[in-house]
Design a protein around this motif. Structure first.
Motif, PDB file in Angstrom:
ATOM      1  N   LEU A  98       0.839  -1.202   0.000  1.00  0.00           N
ATOM      2  CA  LEU A  98       0.000   0.000   0.000  1.00  0.00           C
ATOM      3  C   LEU A  98       0.875   1.254   0.000  1.00  0.00           C
ATOM      4  CD1 LEU A  98      -3.013   0.754   0.069  1.00  0.00           C
ATOM      5  CD2 LEU A  98      -2.823   0.925   2.554  1.00  0.00           C
ATOM      6  N   ASP A  99       0.621   2.140  -0.945  1.00  0.00           N
ATOM      7  CA  ASP A  99       1.411   3.369  -1.066  1.00  0.00           C
ATOM      8  C   ASP A  99       1.089   4.300   0.102  1.00  0.00           C
ATOM      9  OD1 ASP A  99       2.744   5.666  -1.825  1.00  0.00           O
ATOM     10  OD2 ASP A  99       2.171   5.498  -3.937  1.00  0.00           O
ATOM     11  N   PRO A 100       2.083   4.696   0.894  1.00  0.00           N
ATOM     12  CA  PRO A 100       1.817   5.544   2.066  1.00  0.00           C
ATOM     13  C   PRO A 100       1.469   6.990   1.735  1.00  0.00           C
ATOM     14  CG  PRO A 100       4.167   5.203   1.820  1.00  0.00           C
ATOM     15  CD  PRO A 100       3.504   4.344   0.780  1.00  0.00           C
ATOM     16  N   GLN A 101       1.609   7.396   0.458  1.00  0.00           N
ATOM     17  CA  GLN A 101       1.376   8.801   0.148  1.00  0.00           C
ATOM     18  C   GLN A 101      -0.082   9.201   0.381  1.00  0.00           C
ATOM     19  OE1 GLN A 101       2.123   9.643  -3.952  1.00  0.00           O
ATOM     20  NE2 GLN A 101       0.786   8.036  -4.747  1.00  0.00           N
ATOM     21  N   TYR A 102      -1.025   8.255   0.211  1.00  0.00           N
ATOM     22  CA  TYR A 102      -2.426   8.586   0.442  1.00  0.00           C
ATOM     23  C   TYR A 102      -2.696   8.832   1.926  1.00  0.00           C
ATOM     24  CZ  TYR A 102      -2.788   6.715  -4.284  1.00  0.00           C
ATOM     25  OH  TYR A 102      -2.614   6.481  -5.622  1.00  0.00           O
ATOM     26  N   GLU A 103      -2.072   8.033   2.764  1.00  0.00           N
ATOM     27  CA  GLU A 103      -2.222   8.247   4.204  1.00  0.00           C
ATOM     28  C   GLU A 103      -1.570   9.562   4.624  1.00  0.00           C
ATOM     29  OE1 GLU A 103      -1.328   4.602   6.537  1.00  0.00           O
ATOM     30  OE2 GLU A 103      -1.035   3.680   4.570  1.00  0.00           O
ATOM     31  N   GLN A 104      -0.431   9.852   4.048  1.00  0.00           N
ATOM     32  CA  GLN A 104       0.246  11.100   4.381  1.00  0.00           C
ATOM     33  C   GLN A 104      -0.573  12.302   3.932  1.00  0.00           C
ATOM     34  OE1 GLN A 104       4.025  10.609   2.440  1.00  0.00           O
ATOM     35  NE2 GLN A 104       4.727   9.008   3.849  1.00  0.00           N
ATOM     36  N   ALA A 105      -1.192  12.194   2.766  1.00  0.00           N
ATOM     37  CA  ALA A 105      -2.029  13.289   2.283  1.00  0.00           C
ATOM     38  C   ALA A 105      -3.225  13.501   3.191  1.00  0.00           C
ATOM     39  CB  ALA A 105      -2.493  13.001   0.852  1.00  0.00           C
ATOM     40  N   SER A 136      -6.133   9.322  12.904  1.00  0.00           N
ATOM     41  CA  SER A 136      -5.615   8.002  12.551  1.00  0.00           C
ATOM     42  C   SER A 136      -6.744   7.032  12.219  1.00  0.00           C
ATOM     43  CB  SER A 136      -4.765   7.441  13.701  1.00  0.00           C
ATOM     44  OG  SER A 136      -3.658   8.278  13.953  1.00  0.00           O
ATOM     45  N   PHE A 137      -7.819   7.093  13.010  1.00  0.00           N
ATOM     46  CA  PHE A 137      -8.949   6.198  12.754  1.00  0.00           C
ATOM     47  C   PHE A 137      -9.628   6.545  11.436  1.00  0.00           C
ATOM     48  CE2 PHE A 137     -13.509   5.178  13.164  1.00  0.00           C
ATOM     49  CZ  PHE A 137     -13.409   3.802  13.312  1.00  0.00           C
ATOM     50  N   THR A 138      -9.761   7.826  11.143  1.00  0.00           N
ATOM     51  CA  THR A 138     -10.371   8.252   9.881  1.00  0.00           C
ATOM     52  C   THR A 138      -9.521   7.817   8.693  1.00  0.00           C
ATOM     53  OG1 THR A 138     -11.383  10.159  10.972  1.00  0.00           O
ATOM     54  CG2 THR A 138     -11.212  10.231   8.569  1.00  0.00           C
ATOM     55  N   ILE A 139      -8.204   7.919   8.829  1.00  0.00           N
ATOM     56  CA  ILE A 139      -7.310   7.483   7.754  1.00  0.00           C
ATOM     57  C   ILE A 139      -7.475   5.988   7.499  1.00  0.00           C
ATOM     58  CG2 ILE A 139      -4.895   7.176   7.091  1.00  0.00           C
ATOM     59  CD1 ILE A 139      -4.284   9.761   8.615  1.00  0.00           C
ATOM     60  N   PHE A 140      -7.544   5.221   8.590  1.00  0.00           N
ATOM     61  CA  PHE A 140      -7.725   3.776   8.415  1.00  0.00           C
ATOM     62  C   PHE A 140      -9.078   3.474   7.786  1.00  0.00           C
ATOM     63  CE2 PHE A 140      -9.386  -0.273   9.969  1.00  0.00           C
ATOM     64  CZ  PHE A 140      -8.399  -1.142   9.537  1.00  0.00           C
ATOM     65  N   ARG A 141     -10.121   4.143   8.243  1.00  0.00           N
ATOM     66  CA  ARG A 141     -11.477   3.836   7.770  1.00  0.00           C
ATOM     67  C   ARG A 141     -11.717   4.314   6.349  1.00  0.00           C
ATOM     68  NH1 ARG A 141     -16.352   6.715   8.391  1.00  0.00           N
ATOM     69  NH2 ARG A 141     -15.207   8.286   9.583  1.00  0.00           N
ATOM     70  N   VAL A 179      -7.162   3.338   4.214  1.00  0.00           N
ATOM     71  CA  VAL A 179      -6.505   2.029   4.261  1.00  0.00           C
ATOM     72  C   VAL A 179      -7.502   0.892   4.052  1.00  0.00           C
ATOM     73  CG1 VAL A 179      -5.115   0.466   5.661  1.00  0.00           C
ATOM     74  CG2 VAL A 179      -4.689   2.931   5.750  1.00  0.00           C
ATOM     75  N   PHE A 180      -8.570   0.887   4.836  1.00  0.00           N
ATOM     76  CA  PHE A 180      -9.484  -0.257   4.799  1.00  0.00           C
ATOM     77  C   PHE A 180     -10.134  -0.465   3.429  1.00  0.00           C
ATOM     78  CE2 PHE A 180     -13.442  -2.563   5.852  1.00  0.00           C
ATOM     79  CZ  PHE A 180     -12.860  -3.694   6.413  1.00  0.00           C
ATOM     80  N   LEU A 182      -9.817  -3.993   1.477  1.00  0.00           N
ATOM     81  CA  LEU A 182     -11.082  -4.698   1.656  1.00  0.00           C
ATOM     82  C   LEU A 182     -11.216  -5.942   0.780  1.00  0.00           C
ATOM     83  CD1 LEU A 182     -13.821  -4.889   2.999  1.00  0.00           C
ATOM     84  CD2 LEU A 182     -14.741  -3.316   1.272  1.00  0.00           C
ATOM     85  N   PRO A 183     -10.902  -5.881  -0.535  1.00  0.00           N
ATOM     86  CA  PRO A 183     -11.018  -7.122  -1.333  1.00  0.00           C
ATOM     87  C   PRO A 183     -10.161  -8.258  -0.792  1.00  0.00           C
ATOM     88  CG  PRO A 183     -10.818  -5.213  -2.768  1.00  0.00           C
ATOM     89  CD  PRO A 183     -10.524  -4.731  -1.381  1.00  0.00           C
TER      90      PRO A 183
END
Length: 275
Positions: free
Chosen positions: A163-170, A178-183, A186-187, A191-192
């Protein structure tokens, strides 16, 4: 100039693959379906809905569902820890995740029975509290969970690693928690793969035998699983009864296999779209 291939050509490899699939997979399945077709729909329905058979199927499905729910939560958590956290002994913990694959299921069943029996390490603590595991549906679900947990971990883990971390960093730059980023980030991406692991875990739990028979007690109408009942019917020379039970489990497995393949195809499309 024609380049010499290191691996055998398509014809040989495809021939070997199809031969293996036909001899090892398709022929037994076809034989089972043909044997079940000899029973007839009325007799088949009577066998499947018989009280003992219905109780075994219900227990198997219920325990598999309980094990899958636990595996979904714990497997996702373990995959996250193995990918995103650094701690001493990480490689050892990672290797331990594959023990259920390598350990004979009968050995796992004996170990779980010894631990959760009334005089076992865990049972001596739980039973005085009114929590009985051995010879209950909880023991069946525990054994199923032990043997199927790696499917979730090993399916989600590589997707998290890629998973590319740039989306989480953005998202973090925009003020997301952190929970919003995961939900939100990331998730959806995992999910698939997560659903594929959960589906495989459920399918593996349905077919579990060795680990369950030792901890379940195999009490008819109470802790008797469907696969064990099929073996009992064979020992009684009731081939129709065994075939009917096996066909039900086969049908459920084929449905789960189809769902798993659809989820994997979706994961590949998602990966191609985001590449």
């Amino acid at each position: 100039m024609r380049h010499k291939r290191v691996l055998p050509g398509f014809g040989l490899t495809m021939g070997v693959t199809l031969s293996y699939v036909c001899v090892i997979v398709l022929l037994p399945v076809i034989a089972l379906v043909l044997k079940g077709a000899e029973i007839g729909p009325e007799r088949f329905w009577a066998i499947v809905t018989a009280p003992r058979t219905f109780a075994a199927l219900r227990l198997t499905l219920s325990a598999a569902a309980m094990a899958t729910v636990f595996n979904a939560l714990y497997g996702l958590l373990m995959a996250w820890v193995l990918v995103r956290c650094e701690f001493p002994g990480k490689r050892i913990v990672d290797a331990l995740m594959d023990i259920p694959f390598a350990l004979p299921t009968a050995v796992a069943g004996l170990a779980l029975s010894a631990l959760f029996a009334g005089n076992g390490w865990y049972g001596a603590i739980l039973e005085p509290m009114g929590i009985k595991v051995v010879y209950t549906i909880w023991g069946v679900a525990l054994a199923m969970s032990f043997t199927s947990i790696p499917f979730v971990v090993r399916t989600v883990q590589p997707v998290l690693e890629d998973l590319d971390p740039q989306y989480e960093q953005a998202a973090a730059t925009l003020g997301a928690s952190s929970f919003t980023i995961f939900r939100k980030v990331v998730f959806p991406a995992i999910l698939p793969a997560f659903m594929t692991g959960v589906t495989l875990s459920f399918a593996r739990s349905l077919g579990e035998f060795g680990a369950v028979v030792f901890i379940a007690g195999n009490l008819p109408m109470q802790t008797e699983i469907a696969s064990l009942l099929a073996v009992i019917r064979l020992e009684e020379y009731d081939y129709n009864g065994a075939s009917a039970i096996a066909l039900v489990l086969l049908a459920i497995a084929l449905v789960l296999l189809g769902v798993s393949n659809l989820l994997q195809a979706r994961a590949l499309r998602y990966k191609g779209a985001t590449a």
